[in-house]
Write an enzyme that holds these catalytic residues in place. Structure first.
Site, PDB file in Angstrom:
ATOM      1  N   TYR A   1     -16.834   3.256   7.018  1.00 18.85           N
ATOM      2  CA  TYR A   1     -15.359   3.219   7.142  1.00 18.85           C
ATOM      3  C   TYR A   1     -14.947   3.607   8.569  1.00 18.85           C
ATOM      4  CZ  TYR A   1     -10.498   4.792   6.461  1.00 18.85           C
ATOM      5  OH  TYR A   1      -9.136   4.993   6.574  1.00 18.85           O
TER       6      TYR A   1
ATOM      7  N   LYS B   1     -13.053   1.250  11.318  1.00 20.37           N
ATOM      8  CA  LYS B   1     -11.735   1.596  11.857  1.00 20.37           C
ATOM      9  C   LYS B   1     -11.794   1.720  13.385  1.00 20.37           C
ATOM     10  CE  LYS B   1      -8.386   2.549   9.858  1.00 20.37           C
ATOM     11  NZ  LYS B   1      -7.215   1.704   9.428  1.00 20.37           N
TER      12      LYS B   1
ATOM     13  N   TRP C   1      -6.116  12.655   6.062  1.00 21.05           N
ATOM     14  CA  TRP C   1      -5.882  13.203   4.718  1.00 21.05           C
ATOM     15  C   TRP C   1      -4.491  12.796   4.193  1.00 21.05           C
ATOM     16  CZ3 TRP C   1      -8.139  18.824   4.057  1.00 21.05           C
ATOM     17  CH2 TRP C   1      -9.440  18.876   4.598  1.00 21.05           C
TER      18      TRP C   1
ATOM     19  N   ALA D   1      -5.578  -2.068   5.200  1.00 19.01           N
ATOM     20  CA  ALA D   1      -6.931  -1.591   5.490  1.00 19.01           C
ATOM     21  C   ALA D   1      -7.753  -1.638   4.218  1.00 19.01           C
ATOM     22  CB  ALA D   1      -6.888  -0.159   6.025  1.00 19.01           C
ATOM     23  N   TYR D   2      -9.052  -1.633   4.411  1.00 19.95           N
ATOM     24  CA  TYR D   2      -9.971  -1.417   3.294  1.00 19.95           C
ATOM     25  C   TYR D   2     -10.209   0.084   3.290  1.00 19.95           C
ATOM     26  CZ  TYR D   2     -14.048  -2.037   0.270  1.00 19.95           C
ATOM     27  OH  TYR D   2     -14.937  -1.970  -0.769  1.00 19.95           O
TER      28      TYR D   2
ATOM     29  N   GLY E   1       0.804  -1.223   0.000  1.00 17.10           N
ATOM     30  CA  GLY E   1       0.000   0.000   0.000  1.00 17.10           C
ATOM     31  C   GLY E   1       0.836   1.271   0.000  1.00 17.10           C
TER      32      GLY E   1
HETATM   33  N1  LIG Z   1      -5.485   7.316   2.692  1.00 19.91           N
HETATM   34  C1  LIG Z   1      -5.944   8.172   3.592  1.00 19.91           C
HETATM   35  O1  LIG Z   1      -6.336   9.306   3.279  1.00 19.91           O
HETATM   36  C2  LIG Z   1      -5.964   7.793   5.050  1.00 19.91           C
HETATM   37  C3  LIG Z   1      -6.383   8.735   5.996  1.00 19.91           C
HETATM   38  C4  LIG Z   1      -6.377   8.386   7.344  1.00 19.91           C
HETATM   39  C5  LIG Z   1      -5.955   7.116   7.728  1.00 19.91           C
HETATM   40  N2  LIG Z   1      -5.578   6.204   6.777  1.00 19.91           N
HETATM   41  C6  LIG Z   1      -5.143   4.882   7.214  1.00 19.91           C
HETATM   42  O2  LIG Z   1      -3.777   4.740   6.879  1.00 19.91           O
HETATM   43  C7  LIG Z   1      -3.476   3.362   6.647  1.00 19.91           C
HETATM   44  C8  LIG Z   1      -2.715   3.220   5.335  1.00 19.91           C
HETATM   45  O3  LIG Z   1      -3.539   3.721   4.290  1.00 19.91           O
HETATM   46  P1  LIG Z   1      -3.082   3.676   2.763  1.00 19.91           P
HETATM   47  O4  LIG Z   1      -3.745   4.816   2.100  1.00 19.91           O
HETATM   48  O5  LIG Z   1      -1.604   3.485   2.682  1.00 19.91           O
HETATM   49  O6  LIG Z   1      -3.809   2.322   2.298  1.00 19.91           O
HETATM   50  P2  LIG Z   1      -3.719   1.553   0.896  1.00 19.91           P
HETATM   51  O7  LIG Z   1      -2.778   2.236  -0.043  1.00 19.91           O
HETATM   52  O8  LIG Z   1      -5.117   1.286   0.464  1.00 19.91           O
HETATM   53  O9  LIG Z   1      -3.018   0.169   1.318  1.00 19.91           O
HETATM   54  C9  LIG Z   1      -3.684  -0.796   2.068  1.00 19.91           C
HETATM   55  C10 LIG Z   1      -3.028  -2.126   1.775  1.00 19.91           C
HETATM   56  O10 LIG Z   1      -3.721  -3.122   2.556  1.00 19.91           O
HETATM   57  C11 LIG Z   1      -3.970  -4.228   1.718  1.00 19.91           C
HETATM   58  N3  LIG Z   1      -5.087  -5.020   2.220  1.00 19.91           N
HETATM   59  C12 LIG Z   1      -6.420  -4.801   2.047  1.00 19.91           C
HETATM   60  N4  LIG Z   1      -7.130  -5.793   2.615  1.00 19.91           N
HETATM   61  C13 LIG Z   1      -6.234  -6.646   3.165  1.00 19.91           C
HETATM   62  C14 LIG Z   1      -6.352  -7.863   3.877  1.00 19.91           C
HETATM   63  N5  LIG Z   1      -7.536  -8.433   4.128  1.00 19.91           N
HETATM   64  N6  LIG Z   1      -5.214  -8.491   4.294  1.00 19.91           N
HETATM   65  C15 LIG Z   1      -3.992  -7.955   4.032  1.00 19.91           C
HETATM   66  N7  LIG Z   1      -3.820  -6.803   3.356  1.00 19.91           N
HETATM   67  C16 LIG Z   1      -4.917  -6.156   2.922  1.00 19.91           C
HETATM   68  C17 LIG Z   1      -4.277  -3.613   0.377  1.00 19.91           C
HETATM   69  O11 LIG Z   1      -4.219  -4.584  -0.649  1.00 19.91           O
HETATM   70  P3  LIG Z   1      -5.163  -4.387  -1.961  1.00 19.91           P
HETATM   71  O12 LIG Z   1      -4.741  -3.088  -2.579  1.00 19.91           O
HETATM   72  O13 LIG Z   1      -4.854  -5.596  -2.768  1.00 19.91           O
HETATM   73  O14 LIG Z   1      -6.574  -4.332  -1.453  1.00 19.91           O
HETATM   74  C18 LIG Z   1      -3.173  -2.562   0.303  1.00 19.91           C
HETATM   75  O15 LIG Z   1      -1.955  -3.116  -0.164  1.00 19.91           O
HETATM   76  C19 LIG Z   1      -4.821   2.628   6.703  1.00 19.91           C
HETATM   77  O16 LIG Z   1      -4.976   2.079   7.989  1.00 19.91           O
HETATM   78  C20 LIG Z   1      -5.841   3.730   6.518  1.00 19.91           C
HETATM   79  O17 LIG Z   1      -7.078   3.396   7.123  1.00 19.91           O
HETATM   80  C21 LIG Z   1      -5.556   6.524   5.450  1.00 19.91           C
END
Ligand SMILES: NC(=O)c1ccc[n+]([C@@H]2O[C@H](COP(=O)([O-])OP(=O)(O)OC[C@H]3O[C@@H](n4cnc5c(N)ncnc54)[C@H](OP(=O)(O)O)[C@@H]3O)[C@@H](O)[C@H]2O)c1
Length: 307
Positions: free
Chosen positions: A133, A137, A159, A68-69, A19
């Site tokens: 979501y 979480k 963000w 995460a999803y 991710g």
């Molecule tokens: N992005 C934002 O704006 C934001 C804001 C606040 C907090 N966060 C938190 O920050 C963290 C990182 O976010 P990110 O944006 O880096 O996420 P991301 O790019 O969507 O990466 C998530 C990774 O988790 C994998 N994954 C999904 N379901 C899984 C499962 N069942 N088992 C193992 N791996 C799985 C995904 O694989 P696939 O791609 O194959 O599904 C992907 O590689 C998360 O906890 C998110 O909730 C994000």
């Protein structure tokens, strides 16, 4: 009996390793850590038996959960899946961490709050998610808290953008090169966070815990808020992205960024109108500086942005 001195690096199990955040964690990992990468399809955090078995085999000292999803609107129609990934999975990781004596770092979100406050959210403020979501979480946080694991950090962030992911900065940069006018929500206020800053924060907290444990002091485990410093609306964020792109000499087609109300741009998931974090707890614990969001954006654009 001879005592074997182990000089090897600490094993860090990185969950969701493909991710956006995880790719930056890999980049920012200090040399005294060895990364063990786990992600779909070989490793699924919703499979409790697999999580326990594979963590038992890997015996990491640290587990960092970036899995995460993350499709916020998709969660509205897939709440069961979201709950399994974002809610149950972290609980299994906490159970596994307890089993192998590892420290767990779990990343959570500002969307656990309802945004009705008008001053920054502290770690003590009661969550009240508005979306599937956010609920999923929050359930992940609760699963960790209920697991009996003592060595954990729950790091809430907001963000998030960085290289290797679908992120707001790149979306705005692309749209601004394609369109004359952008229309962006102006009544949601929060703080952008670059994955580089968040990855550093993760290692700052892990370092703090290690030092405290070596000194046999209680390590400051628990929930922390982390984002860049300052705040803005998505509209202000967009204006700043365009201003910095222009300053860097990148041609921009968009002439206007029209502010919208959330109700003029309806999406399946309800977002909080205000989700700025108070970060004193992190700052006091680590003593580390938190860069203003504009400065982090500038660094991202100069280092990672590709035309
Ligand atoms: N992005 C934002 O704006 C934001 C804001 C606040 C907090 N966060 C938190 O920050 C963290 C990182 O976010 P990110 O944006 O880096 O996420 P991301 O790019 O969507 O990466 C998530 C990774 O988790 C994998 N994954 C999904 N379901 C899984 C499962 N069942 N088992 C193992 N791996 C799985 C995904 O694989 P696939 O791609 O194959 O599904 C992907 O590689 C998360 O906890 C998110 O909730 C994000």
């Amino acid at each position: 009996m001879r005592t074997q001195v182990v000089t090897g690096r600490k094993r860090l199990a990185l969950i969701g390793a493909n991710g956006m955040l995880a790719s930056m964690v890999i980049k920012m990992t200090p040399p005294d850590f060895e990364i063990l990468a786990f992600d779909l399809p070989d490793f699924d955090i919703t499979d409790r038996e697999q999580v326990l078995r594979m963590m038992q085999a890997a015996r990491p000292q640290v587990i960092v959960n970036c899995a995460a999803y993350t499709n916020v609107d998709g969660c509205e129609s897939q709440e069961e899946l979201a709950t399994r990934v974002n809610g149950d999975g972290p609980g299994y990781l906490a159970e596994a961490a307890r089993g192998c004596g590892a420290t767990l770092v779990h990343v959570s979100t500002d969307y656990v709050f309802d945004g009705r406050k008008q001053t920054p959210y502290t770690e003590e403020d009661p969550p009240n998610p508005l979306s599937a979501y956010g609920r999923s979480k929050l359930r992940g946080e609760e699963a960790i808290l209920a697991s009996g694991l003592e060595r954990f950090f729950i790091l809430r962030t907001s963000w998030l953008y960085g290289p290797g992911g679908k992120n707001f900065v790149e979306t705005i940069a692309r749209l601004a090169s394609e369109r004359d006018e952008l229309r962006i929500v102006a009544d949601q206020v929060g703080t952008p966070t670059c994955t580089e800053d968040l990855a550093k924060a993760i290692f700052n907290l892990l370092h703090l815990a290690e030092v405290a444990e070596k000194d046999t002091r209680p390590a400051p485990y628990g929930i922390y808020h982390f984002s860049s410093a300052g705040h803005c609306s998505w509209h202000q964020f967009s204006l700043e992205i365009l201003a910095q792109l222009r300053q860097a000499g990148i041609p921009i087609r968009a002439q206007r960024v029209v502010p919208l109300l959330t109700r003029e741009y309806p999406l399946p998931a309800i977002r909080p109108h205000y989700s700025v974090f108070a970060k004193e707890k992190y700052q006091q614990a680590t003593g580390a500086p938190i860069p203003p969001w504009q400065e982090s954006l500038g660094r991202y654009l100069s280092v990672y942005h590709r035309q």
